[in-house]
Write an enzyme that holds these catalytic residues in place. Structure first.
Site, PDB file in Angstrom:
ATOM      1  N   LYS A  36       5.937  17.250 -29.229  1.00 44.74           N
ATOM      2  CA  LYS A  36       6.121  15.800 -29.386  1.00 44.74           C
ATOM      3  C   LYS A  36       5.524  15.326 -30.716  1.00 44.74           C
ATOM      4  CE  LYS A  36       5.247  13.170 -25.642  1.00 44.74           C
ATOM      5  NZ  LYS A  36       4.357  12.493 -24.707  1.00 44.74           N
ATOM      6  N   PHE A 157       3.001  -4.366 -19.630  1.00 42.76           N
ATOM      7  CA  PHE A 157       4.105  -4.915 -18.834  1.00 42.76           C
ATOM      8  C   PHE A 157       5.472  -4.640 -19.448  1.00 42.76           C
ATOM      9  CE2 PHE A 157       0.359  -7.612 -17.959  1.00 42.76           C
ATOM     10  CZ  PHE A 157       0.247  -7.369 -16.591  1.00 42.76           C
ATOM     11  N   GLY A 262      21.498  -3.912  -5.226  1.00 41.11           N
ATOM     12  CA  GLY A 262      22.049  -2.631  -5.659  1.00 41.11           C
ATOM     13  C   GLY A 262      21.652  -1.506  -4.730  1.00 41.11           C
ATOM     14  N   GLY A 266      14.294   2.332  -9.055  1.00 43.07           N
ATOM     15  CA  GLY A 266      13.777   3.660  -9.382  1.00 43.07           C
ATOM     16  C   GLY A 266      12.884   3.578 -10.603  1.00 43.07           C
ATOM     17  N   CYS A 269       7.805   3.684 -12.585  1.00 42.39           N
ATOM     18  CA  CYS A 269       6.768   2.683 -12.286  1.00 42.39           C
ATOM     19  C   CYS A 269       6.828   2.122 -10.865  1.00 42.39           C
ATOM     20  CB  CYS A 269       6.857   1.550 -13.291  1.00 42.39           C
ATOM     21  SG  CYS A 269       6.761   2.151 -14.976  1.00 42.39           S
TER      22      CYS A 269
HETATM   23  C1  UGA Z   1       8.805  -1.959 -14.742  1.00 46.98           C
HETATM   24  C2  UGA Z   1       8.356  -3.434 -14.944  1.00 46.98           C
HETATM   25  O1  UGA Z   1       9.503  -4.283 -14.990  1.00 46.98           O
HETATM   26  C3  UGA Z   1       7.542  -3.581 -16.238  1.00 46.98           C
HETATM   27  O2  UGA Z   1       7.066  -4.915 -16.359  1.00 46.98           O
HETATM   28  C4  UGA Z   1       6.352  -2.612 -16.179  1.00 46.98           C
HETATM   29  O3  UGA Z   1       5.591  -2.662 -17.372  1.00 46.98           O
HETATM   30  C5  UGA Z   1       6.868  -1.207 -15.981  1.00 46.98           C
HETATM   31  O4  UGA Z   1       7.644  -1.136 -14.758  1.00 46.98           O
HETATM   32  C6  UGA Z   1       5.668  -0.279 -15.883  1.00 46.98           C
HETATM   33  O5  UGA Z   1       4.890  -0.417 -14.928  1.00 46.98           O
HETATM   34  O6  UGA Z   1       5.437   0.494 -16.822  1.00 46.98           O
HETATM   35  P1  UGA Z   1      10.759  -0.432 -15.783  1.00 46.98           P
HETATM   36  O7  UGA Z   1      10.390   0.557 -14.720  1.00 46.98           O
HETATM   37  O8  UGA Z   1      10.906   0.027 -17.190  1.00 46.98           O
HETATM   38  O9  UGA Z   1       9.680  -1.646 -15.819  1.00 46.98           O
HETATM   39  O10 UGA Z   1      12.179  -1.058 -15.362  1.00 46.98           O
HETATM   40  P2  UGA Z   1      12.731  -2.379 -14.654  1.00 46.98           P
HETATM   41  O11 UGA Z   1      13.614  -3.073 -15.589  1.00 46.98           O
HETATM   42  O12 UGA Z   1      11.636  -3.155 -14.044  1.00 46.98           O
HETATM   43  O13 UGA Z   1      13.637  -1.728 -13.489  1.00 46.98           O
HETATM   44  C7  UGA Z   1      13.077  -0.951 -12.427  1.00 46.98           C
HETATM   45  C8  UGA Z   1      14.129  -0.587 -11.404  1.00 46.98           C
HETATM   46  O14 UGA Z   1      14.540  -1.731 -10.668  1.00 46.98           O
HETATM   47  C9  UGA Z   1      15.419   0.004 -11.987  1.00 46.98           C
HETATM   48  O15 UGA Z   1      15.809   1.117 -11.204  1.00 46.98           O
HETATM   49  C10 UGA Z   1      16.428  -1.103 -11.878  1.00 46.98           C
HETATM   50  O16 UGA Z   1      17.744  -0.624 -11.727  1.00 46.98           O
HETATM   51  C11 UGA Z   1      15.960  -1.800 -10.602  1.00 46.98           C
HETATM   52  N1  UGA Z   1      16.365  -3.224 -10.529  1.00 46.98           N
HETATM   53  C12 UGA Z   1      15.867  -4.134 -11.410  1.00 46.98           C
HETATM   54  C13 UGA Z   1      17.215  -3.651  -9.521  1.00 46.98           C
HETATM   55  O17 UGA Z   1      17.675  -2.842  -8.674  1.00 46.98           O
HETATM   56  N2  UGA Z   1      17.551  -4.976  -9.438  1.00 46.98           N
HETATM   57  C14 UGA Z   1      17.063  -5.897 -10.313  1.00 46.98           C
HETATM   58  O18 UGA Z   1      17.401  -7.094 -10.173  1.00 46.98           O
HETATM   59  C15 UGA Z   1      16.206  -5.462 -11.324  1.00 46.98           C
END
Ligand code: UGA
Length: 445
Positions: A36, A157, A262, A266, A269
């Protein structure tokens, strides 16, 4: 110009380091993974993230980014040292694995102990950790160095796919500390880095800040599981979850985001942090009923989806199924805890032949799905994935899938059946074209 060091160059560490470097700090990045570090030294990003590679190259050229595999003397010249190593889930227990954090604390403490007459360092923990961990880290460092440090817990975040934007325009910046002095120092660093006039700072005790991170992720996961349960109800009563979510989400107290029904959440986090928080509650004798339900609903949601497919197709054995999307969400090549991968795994396990397409995640998916390599073909385009398929599944919410030419797909499929696991397509158009269209929660009804 400040000197800053970042230990652990994963998602959070790399994005933090790059954004700090772009704000004209001299940033020393340390990670044990030589491959990396070599990639980064050559200006290549080990992860896909919009804008990231350009910022890496730019800041290497400006000499603001240096990459190392060890915590050496130069790394220790920085007054502020961020720790951003991973805290992955221990598969067998569902708890957070804190060994990387504690190992770094020991090494850092030992190295700091060898410095003579240095100023008081501020150690900033960004890794997501259960309450109590930051103070343990402080204890380990201080006992190894035989001296004292300031410690701050500063949760992250950012979201994958929008990580740079989230870092430059954060909703809030949270600090958990024992005194004001290191927090003021960090505020100065952040004010220089963020691109907002008045960033929102939150100061709290260390325990509270550690809990803010878990509570934030658990709440977002709760919104998703809640709307998924409403979607399940919509299917039973003949309602449309898209309309319901819009009508509910326009209430400002609720908000529209994270109400997309949905196949479940996943990623690296939500699954890990909800389970770690559940354990944390249990360890303190509290049964966190709501969170347990959120986790259960998420586990059930993908099973319901696969069962629906099996029911409509009258079993999947020997059937060809096109799958659009393998990443855990759009705009990333990350497949950790991806529901799309779980679904492909279940279908292949049940004897289906899968044609899968993802704009970015194919390489990572191949590794994780290697046991099914004889049942899966990987396709360069969504159209190739749909060819001769008995059904087409949308498993990841890639924006590009919205623009798919349904008419073209229809002609090449063996049977015109779509399972839209992300409520992405133009449902009315799909039905008009004669597709047997199955959404989540009656979307399109
Ligand atoms: C999440 C949090 O949103 C961030 O704020 C946090 O910093 C991060 O975890 C972490 O702890 O590091 P992330 O895992 O990158 O971020 O992605 P998200 O956009 O939150 O989506 C997470 C999952 O939820 C995905 O599988 C997405 O498809 C699903 N999702 C999201 C839904 O099924 N419906 C929604 O309305 C939104």
């Amino acid at each position: 110009m400040s000197k800053v060091s970042v230990i652990g160059i994963g998602y959070v560490g790399l994005v933090t380091a790059v954004c700090l470097a772009d704000a004209d700090n001299k940033v020393v990045c340390i990670d044990k993974d030589l491959n990396k570090i070599e990639m980064l030294r050559n200006g290549n990003s080990p992860i896909f993230e919009p804008e990231l590679e350009e910022l890496i190259t730019k800041n290497i050229e400006k000499k603001n980014l240096i990459f190392k595999t060890e915590i050496d003397d130069e790394s220790l010249l920085s007054d502020t040292i961020f720790i951003a190593v991973g805290t992955p889930m221990i598969e067998s227990t569902g708890r957070a694995d804190l060994s990387y954090v504690f190992n770094v604390a020991e090494e850092l403490g030992t190295r700091l102990g060898s410095l003579k007459g240095e100023s008081l360092k501020t150690i900033v923990l960004k890794s997501t950790v259960p309450p109590g961990t930051t103070l343990k880290v402080k204890k380990i460092i201080e006992s190894k160095m035989n001296g004292s440090i300031n410690i701050v817990f500063n949760p992250e975040f950012l979201r994958e796919g929008t990580a740079i934007k989230d870092t430059f325009y954060p909703d809030r910046i949270v600090f958990g500390a024992e005194s004001e002095e290191p927090v003021e120092k960090l505020k100065t660093i952040y004010k220089k880095m963020v691109k907002q006039e008045n960033p929102q700072f939150v100061s709290a005790s260390i325990n509270s800040a550690e809990l803010i991170k878990y509570a934030s992720n658990a709440f977002l996961a709760t919104k998703i599981s809640f709307i998924n349960e409403i979607a399940n109800l919509c299917e039973l009563i003949g309602a449309n979850v898209g309309d319901v979510a819009e009508g509910v989400g326009l209430d400002k107290r609720i908000g529209k985001s994270f109400l997309n029904a949905g196949i479940g959440y996943g990623g690296s986090c939500f699954p890990k942090d909800t389970r770690a928080l559940d354990h944390l509650a249990g360890d303190h004798g509290h049964v966190f009923q709501l969170l347990k339900a959120v986790i259960d609903v998420n586990n059930m949601q993908k099973k319901r989806f696969v069962n629906k497919i099996k029911k409509v197709l009258d079993g999947v054995e020997g059937k060809r199924i096109g799958v659009l999307g393998l990443a855990f969400k759009q705009d990333t090549d990350d497949v950790r805890e991806s529901i799309a991968i779980d679904i492909v795994d279940s279908l292949a396990e049940a004897g289906a032949k899968v044609s899968a397409h993802d704009p970015l995640a194919e390489k990572n998916a191949k590794v994780i799905l290697s046991k099914h390599k004889n049942s899966i073909v990987y396709c360069d385009t969504p159209y190739d994935a749909a060819k001769k398929a008995d059904a087409l599944i949308i498993a990841t919410e890639w924006d590009s899938f919205k623009k798919i030419d349904l008419e073209k797909i229809k002609k090449s499929m063996n049977k015109q059946i779509i399972f839209d696991g992300r409520n992405m397509l133009d449902a009315k158009e799909a039905v008009k074209l004669g597709f047997d269209y199955h959404s989540i929660g009656g979307y399109g009804n």
